[in-house]
Design an enzyme around this catalytic site. Sequence first.
Site: not given
Length: 237
Positions: A37, A63, A65, A68, A125, A216
């Site tokens: 990703k 990714d 997102k 518009d 999230t 992470r």
Amino acid sequence: MSDQTRTTGLIVALDTQSPAQASQWAQDVGPAAGMLKLGMEFAYAAGFQAVADVAGGRPLFLDLKLHDIPNTVGSAVRALSYLRPRMLTLHAGGGRAMMEAARKACDEAFPQGERPLLLAVTVLTSLDDQGLAETGVEDGARAQVLRLGKLAVQSGIDGLVCSAQELSMLRAELGDNPVLVTPGIRPAGAASGDQKRTMTPAQARDAGADWIVVGRPITQAADPAAAAAAIAAELAG
């Protein structure tokens, strides 16, 4: 497909602004990751050629997102088609017309058989019920996820990005067809960071996730390759 027989893949989030760091992580986790990703942080800092370079032909979850007006999102999808991502995200909150424009652009801009899976982000999230209430959504995360999830599927979107805590609900309401991709995954004992709604890899698999996204806990581990392999093994077990 029943949850007991569902195969759940690992997406490793390479969240950095450094092409060198992203390339090293990609090399480290390659054997365990089903997909890499790269998102806004990396693309905005390093550019889209660096996205292509780091992916290096590996399956890419892009990714961004997108959110518009419909014409702009459709044009953006066409502009990104040269990267050949396997997955591409947009915000379900952009509405039906925007999502339909993205799907139309995908169908037109990608060669047959190479169209990416379009995934709609329902509720980030990092948001919980209190955070949603501050934006005017009074009935909580679960209701909003289901509302936007249904709209996305009706608009021709292939799947959803959602919290693991909504997985079982979405499977019950939408069935097996939507691809469900779940961020906010934390191995047992890992810090939750800024994620509010988390699960372990095995819990997300059992709840119905097709893919989980882990950043992470892998990239900041002392041995990213070992951390990725351990999560892949947990998913397979």
